[in-house]
Design a protein around this motif. Sequence first.
Motif, mmCIF file in Angstrom:
data_model
loop_
_atom_site.group_PDB
_atom_site.id
_atom_site.type_symbol
_atom_site.label_atom_id
_atom_site.label_comp_id
_atom_site.label_asym_id
_atom_site.label_seq_id
_atom_site.Cartn_x
_atom_site.Cartn_y
_atom_site.Cartn_z
ATOM 1 N N PRO A 162 -44.014 21.914 -14.574
ATOM 2 C CA PRO A 162 -44.101 22.485 -16.420
ATOM 3 C C PRO A 162 -43.667 23.643 -16.444
ATOM 4 N N ASN A 163 -43.149 24.742 -15.671
ATOM 5 C CA ASN A 163 -42.345 25.406 -15.880
ATOM 6 C C ASN A 163 -40.693 25.618 -16.040
ATOM 7 N N THR A 164 -40.342 24.315 -16.338
ATOM 8 C CA THR A 164 -38.788 24.191 -16.552
ATOM 9 C C THR A 164 -38.849 24.407 -17.934
ATOM 10 N N LYS A 165 -37.940 24.323 -18.471
ATOM 11 C CA LYS A 165 -37.600 25.030 -19.808
ATOM 12 C C LYS A 165 -36.596 24.043 -20.371
ATOM 13 N N ALA A 166 -34.873 24.247 -19.377
ATOM 14 C CA ALA A 166 -34.032 24.422 -19.679
ATOM 15 C C ALA A 166 -33.125 23.466 -18.581
ATOM 16 N N ILE A 167 -31.882 22.823 -19.161
ATOM 17 C CA ILE A 167 -30.852 22.958 -18.193
ATOM 18 C C ILE A 167 -29.537 23.293 -18.678
ATOM 19 N N LEU A 168 -29.122 23.524 -17.878
ATOM 20 C CA LEU A 168 -27.187 24.416 -18.086
ATOM 21 C C LEU A 168 -26.850 24.038 -17.649
ATOM 22 N N ILE A 169 -24.689 23.280 -17.781
ATOM 23 C CA ILE A 169 -24.229 23.324 -17.446
ATOM 24 C C ILE A 169 -23.272 23.649 -17.566
ATOM 25 N N CYS A 170 -21.796 24.034 -17.288
ATOM 26 C CA CYS A 170 -20.822 24.268 -17.083
ATOM 27 C C CYS A 170 -19.428 23.563 -17.944
ATOM 28 N N ASN A 171 -19.264 23.142 -19.061
ATOM 29 C CA ASN A 171 -18.596 21.902 -19.702
ATOM 30 C C ASN A 171 -16.584 22.187 -19.901
ATOM 31 N N PRO A 172 -15.747 22.566 -19.194
ATOM 32 C CA PRO A 172 -15.390 21.988 -18.470
ATOM 33 C C PRO A 172 -16.026 23.443 -17.746
ATOM 34 N N GLY A 173 -16.229 23.130 -16.043
ATOM 35 C CA GLY A 173 -16.677 23.529 -15.237
ATOM 36 C C GLY A 173 -16.016 24.834 -14.508
ATOM 37 N N ASN A 174 -16.664 26.407 -14.582
ATOM 38 C CA ASN A 174 -16.186 27.292 -13.541
ATOM 39 C C ASN A 174 -17.224 27.631 -12.591
ATOM 40 N N PRO A 175 -17.277 27.033 -11.608
ATOM 41 C CA PRO A 175 -15.753 27.641 -10.755
ATOM 42 C C PRO A 175 -15.137 26.072 -10.257
ATOM 43 N N THR A 176 -16.033 24.633 -10.508
ATOM 44 C CA THR A 176 -14.676 23.197 -10.872
ATOM 45 C C THR A 176 -14.361 22.808 -10.912
ATOM 46 N N GLY A 177 -13.888 23.505 -11.932
ATOM 47 C CA GLY A 177 -12.946 22.499 -13.133
ATOM 48 C C GLY A 177 -13.038 21.716 -13.557
ATOM 49 N N TYR A 178 -14.394 20.990 -13.125
ATOM 50 C CA TYR A 178 -15.290 19.438 -13.595
ATOM 51 C C TYR A 178 -14.743 19.658 -14.593
ATOM 52 N N LEU A 179 -14.931 17.579 -15.486
ATOM 53 C CA LEU A 179 -15.503 17.790 -16.675
ATOM 54 C C LEU A 179 -16.071 16.137 -16.384
ATOM 55 N N TYR A 180 -17.694 16.770 -17.821
ATOM 56 C CA TYR A 180 -18.450 16.611 -18.014
ATOM 57 C C TYR A 180 -18.065 14.851 -18.768
ATOM 58 N N SER A 181 -18.330 13.187 -18.383
ATOM 59 C CA SER A 181 -18.319 12.664 -19.739
ATOM 60 C C SER A 181 -18.923 12.937 -20.100
ATOM 61 N N LYS A 182 -18.902 11.624 -21.554
ATOM 62 C CA LYS A 182 -19.243 11.394 -22.277
ATOM 63 C C LYS A 182 -20.423 10.833 -22.448
ATOM 64 N N GLU A 183 -20.089 9.785 -20.808
ATOM 65 C CA GLU A 183 -21.501 9.562 -20.075
ATOM 66 C C GLU A 183 -22.729 10.250 -19.669
ATOM 67 N N GLU A 184 -22.067 10.809 -18.657
ATOM 68 C CA GLU A 184 -22.774 12.066 -18.144
ATOM 69 C C GLU A 184 -24.128 13.225 -19.221
ATOM 70 N N ILE A 185 -22.551 13.479 -20.495
ATOM 71 C CA ILE A 185 -23.509 13.953 -21.412
ATOM 72 C C ILE A 185 -25.140 13.275 -21.696
ATOM 73 N N GLY A 212 -4.742 13.788 -20.369
ATOM 74 C CA GLY A 212 -5.708 13.037 -21.666
ATOM 75 C C GLY A 212 -6.983 12.776 -21.981
ATOM 76 N N ILE A 213 -7.955 13.209 -21.442
ATOM 77 C CA ILE A 213 -9.553 13.200 -21.130
ATOM 78 C C ILE A 213 -9.719 14.350 -22.471
ATOM 79 N N GLU A 214 -10.719 13.875 -23.184
ATOM 80 C CA GLU A 214 -11.121 14.105 -24.440
ATOM 81 C C GLU A 214 -12.641 14.928 -23.694
ATOM 82 N N HIS A 215 -13.049 16.188 -24.508
ATOM 83 C CA HIS A 215 -14.050 17.597 -24.206
ATOM 84 C C HIS A 215 -14.701 16.248 -25.417
#
Length: 396
Positions: A162-185, A212-215
């Motif tokens: 009940p206290n959860t208000k949000a999810i936070l992502i960094c895209n592309p990521g710091n510190p990993t450099g991971y780029l979330y795909s459209k499917e993951e979003i 060649g990947i798009e954000h």
Amino acid sequence: MPEISKKGHNMPQSPIRKLVPYAEEANKKGKIVYYLNIGQPDIKTPTIALDAVKVHSLDILAYSRSEGSEEYRMKIAKYYKKNHIDITHNDIIVTTGGSEALLFAFGSIMDEDDELIIPEPFYANYNGFSTASGIKVVPVISKIDNNFALPPIEEFEKLITPNTKAILICNPGNPTGYLYSKEEIKKLASIVKKHDLFLIADEVYREFVYDGIEHYSILQEPGLEEHAIVIDSVSKRYSMCGARIGYLVSKNKEVIQTALKFAQARLSPPTLAQIASEAALDTPQSYFDDVINEYAKRRNVLIRELEKIDGVKVAKPNGAFYCIAELPVKNSDDFAKWLLESFDYNNNTVMVAPAAGFYSTPGVGQNQIRIAYVLNEESLRAAVKILAEALKVYKD
């Protein structure tokens, strides 16, 4: 004696900056230090931005509007439209860096003891901003074994209270450099709509994607208009870290109206930096093409050289200019200090960022480091050679 606040005691040190005194001592001893710890690009700031400050015609360096100048926000909106994101200048609040945009977002949507779910490892200052805001970070661990991909949605579901208000992502990521795909979003969009949460995306590195990947921005996802909040900044895009200009973007009018109250309380973002940042929006595409090509080459050199070292595991980034490397050591904090205090290779050493500070789960990431590939290829090769030689002699 007056006492420091509990919040002050709990405020975490930056894993990126806390080793600076050791590096300064190494410099005093005559050592050459290769700085792999901080995301300060060596790419030149666009001339058009610097010239705009040199030739301004201001007679008075006055306040701007609290939400940032209208002209600048209108140009930002055009930038987003060019990137297939349909917003207006009224959906934007200009801030003093992306850091202030995060603080405004946290203050606008969360109260004391509310919870924020973040895939970790994550940008270390999220811990600091959360502490400053009195909110609780709830981590969901992503792993180097699958390149730090989005954890299964079931893992998020388990953590929602009940206290959860949000999810936070960094895209592309710091510190990993991971780029979330459209499917993951889309998966994240589904869960925030299901549980009536906000989805905050730190998209500061949106221009830096490779292969060649798009954000895909959360602002492009249909049906997420009331849930999506984007954090953005000029720091990395235009190599303008010292300008301290960022912005908060949302189509949720109540979020913008609330964030504006925080903006009014701090008066206005810096005027000269807005002039430079507005001009930077006219930077030609060729600048970004060259920069992205340069970072892709640096990434390839770094990953190739790291993979040659026995016992080192590295995740390949598809965006930003960071990677996480797992080392054959027990404690990368001690190793990083030792590199600066006690080791040199031909009078050279390296400064890295211990990765445990990018997690909030105790004990995780102890043998990992974050590397920022913001040095030229020759320097990166030299730095990784130093790292390889150091690991041959280091004892836990």
